[in-house]
Design a protein around this motif. Structure first.
Motif, PDB file in Angstrom:
ATOM      1  N   ALA A 194       4.513  14.238   4.394  1.00  0.00           N
ATOM      2  CA  ALA A 194       3.860  13.352   5.360  1.00  0.00           C
ATOM      3  C   ALA A 194       4.006  13.896   6.780  1.00  0.00           C
ATOM      4  CB  ALA A 194       4.437  11.945   5.251  1.00  0.00           C
ATOM      5  N   SER A 195       5.139  14.494   7.104  1.00  0.00           N
ATOM      6  CA  SER A 195       5.329  15.091   8.436  1.00  0.00           C
ATOM      7  C   SER A 195       4.352  16.238   8.655  1.00  0.00           C
ATOM      8  CB  SER A 195       6.768  15.584   8.599  1.00  0.00           C
ATOM      9  OG  SER A 195       7.682  14.511   8.585  1.00  0.00           O
ATOM     10  N   ALA A 196       4.184  17.071   7.640  1.00  0.00           N
ATOM     11  CA  ALA A 196       3.233  18.195   7.741  1.00  0.00           C
ATOM     12  C   ALA A 196       1.802  17.684   7.897  1.00  0.00           C
ATOM     13  CB  ALA A 196       3.359  19.096   6.517  1.00  0.00           C
ATOM     14  N   PHE A 216       3.677   8.504  16.686  1.00  0.00           N
ATOM     15  CA  PHE A 216       3.781   9.540  15.660  1.00  0.00           C
ATOM     16  C   PHE A 216       4.783   9.044  14.635  1.00  0.00           C
ATOM     17  CE2 PHE A 216       4.990  13.919  14.205  1.00  0.00           C
ATOM     18  CZ  PHE A 216       3.703  14.361  13.887  1.00  0.00           C
ATOM     19  N   ALA A 217       4.276   8.651  13.463  1.00  0.00           N
ATOM     20  CA  ALA A 217       5.135   8.026  12.457  1.00  0.00           C
ATOM     21  C   ALA A 217       4.476   8.150  11.084  1.00  0.00           C
ATOM     22  CB  ALA A 217       5.357   6.562  12.801  1.00  0.00           C
ATOM     23  N   PHE A 218       5.204   7.688  10.080  1.00  0.00           N
ATOM     24  CA  PHE A 218       4.682   7.674   8.716  1.00  0.00           C
ATOM     25  C   PHE A 218       3.732   6.498   8.522  1.00  0.00           C
ATOM     26  CE2 PHE A 218       9.043   9.511   8.083  1.00  0.00           C
ATOM     27  CZ  PHE A 218       8.637  10.789   7.773  1.00  0.00           C
ATOM     28  N   ALA A 219       2.801   6.642   7.576  1.00  0.00           N
ATOM     29  CA  ALA A 219       1.904   5.534   7.229  1.00  0.00           C
ATOM     30  C   ALA A 219       2.704   4.318   6.756  1.00  0.00           C
ATOM     31  CB  ALA A 219       0.911   5.982   6.160  1.00  0.00           C
ATOM     32  N   ALA A 220       3.858   4.541   6.172  1.00  0.00           N
ATOM     33  CA  ALA A 220       4.708   3.443   5.694  1.00  0.00           C
ATOM     34  C   ALA A 220       5.205   2.562   6.839  1.00  0.00           C
ATOM     35  CB  ALA A 220       5.904   4.002   4.917  1.00  0.00           C
ATOM     36  N   GLN A 221       5.032   2.997   8.067  1.00  0.00           N
ATOM     37  CA  GLN A 221       5.492   2.236   9.223  1.00  0.00           C
ATOM     38  C   GLN A 221       4.399   1.368   9.837  1.00  0.00           C
ATOM     39  OE1 GLN A 221       7.703   6.121  10.452  1.00  0.00           O
ATOM     40  NE2 GLN A 221       8.372   4.523  11.852  1.00  0.00           N
ATOM     41  N   LYS A 222       3.219   1.365   9.223  1.00  0.00           N
ATOM     42  CA  LYS A 222       2.110   0.557   9.730  1.00  0.00           C
ATOM     43  C   LYS A 222       2.355  -0.904   9.396  1.00  0.00           C
ATOM     44  CE  LYS A 222      -2.409   0.246  10.985  1.00  0.00           C
ATOM     45  NZ  LYS A 222      -3.710   0.276  10.521  1.00  0.00           N
ATOM     46  N   LEU A 223       2.126  -1.760  10.383  1.00  0.00           N
ATOM     47  CA  LEU A 223       2.349  -3.194  10.249  1.00  0.00           C
ATOM     48  C   LEU A 223       1.048  -3.956  10.484  1.00  0.00           C
ATOM     49  CD1 LEU A 223       5.573  -3.263  12.425  1.00  0.00           C
ATOM     50  CD2 LEU A 223       5.486  -3.585   9.950  1.00  0.00           C
ATOM     51  N   GLU A 224       0.973  -5.160   9.964  1.00  0.00           N
ATOM     52  CA  GLU A 224      -0.179  -6.029  10.226  1.00  0.00           C
ATOM     53  C   GLU A 224      -0.228  -6.432  11.698  1.00  0.00           C
ATOM     54  OE1 GLU A 224      -2.755  -7.185   8.387  1.00  0.00           O
ATOM     55  OE2 GLU A 224      -2.127  -5.963   6.687  1.00  0.00           O
TER      56      GLU A 224
END
Length: 192
Positions: free
Chosen positions: A45-47, A178-186
């Motif tokens: 995911a970082s790449a 700049f973060a992972f998709a898993a950090q997306k919030l509503e």
């Protein structure tokens, strides 16, 4: 999949204490989700994030002498890895600055890093350029975050360093999460 959190921001409950508690709960949930990513998932995911950044973010035209002053962060713990992005932007000719904590309640400063000089250990497990590295005023800040919503609402780590620092810049630099998709919030609750 975004984390769902019951957030009530009616006029009666939007006081500062309630907002802080709501953010703490949301932060715990999203950081727990990020921590579940395997080392391999984080590396891939970082790449991907680095490739997307380099493809989509316009920083400046090096060939016209318009190098950007890009403030990034050195990754700690299970954060997204910024080292490949730092190397790529420096190779393109952009100036790279890393954040230095000056003290509690004080804005960060960004010190230039040439990617060759040795970094020194700093608070929170990060690394920073030496004290003699020049201070840089960023044109762009790649911001670390615990979570982010679709409107650009950022959930930080709760110390306020970036919020305080960003408020000092006029004009304001372009901010890039700049973060992972898993950090997306509503939704990330914000101060009124």
């Amino acid at each position: 999949m975004p984390v769902e959190c019951e957030v009530n921001l009616s006029q009666n409950s939007a006081d500062f204490t309630n907002l802080v508690k709501q953010k703490q709960l949301l932060r715990q949930q999203v950081l727990a989700r990020r921590a579940k990513l395997t080392k391999e998932e984080r590396a891939k995911a970082s790449a991907r994030a680095t490739a997307n950044f380099l493809e989509r973010i316009e920083l400046g035209q090096i060939e016209l002498g318009q190098a950007a002053n890009v403030a990034l962060f050195w990754p700690i713990g299970d954060e997204i890895d910024t080292k490949e992005l730092i190397s790529a932007l420096r190779a393109q000719g952009h100036n790279i600055g890393l954040p230095v904590i000056m003290g509690a309640g004080l804005p960060l400063v960004f010190r230039l890093w040439d990617t060759v000089s040795e970094l020194i250990p700093a608070p929170f497990g990060t690394r920073i350029p030496p004290d003699n590295a020049p201070i840089m005023t960023p044109s762009h800040i790649v911001v670390p975050l615990a979570g982010i919503d679709g409107n650009g609402g950022r959930l930080g780590y709760g110390k306020g360093f970036y919020d305080m620092t960003i408020a000092t810049f006029v004009p304001r630099p372009l901010l890039i999460g700049f973060a992972f998709a898993a950090q997306k919030l509503e939704f990330v609750p914000q101060s009124p």
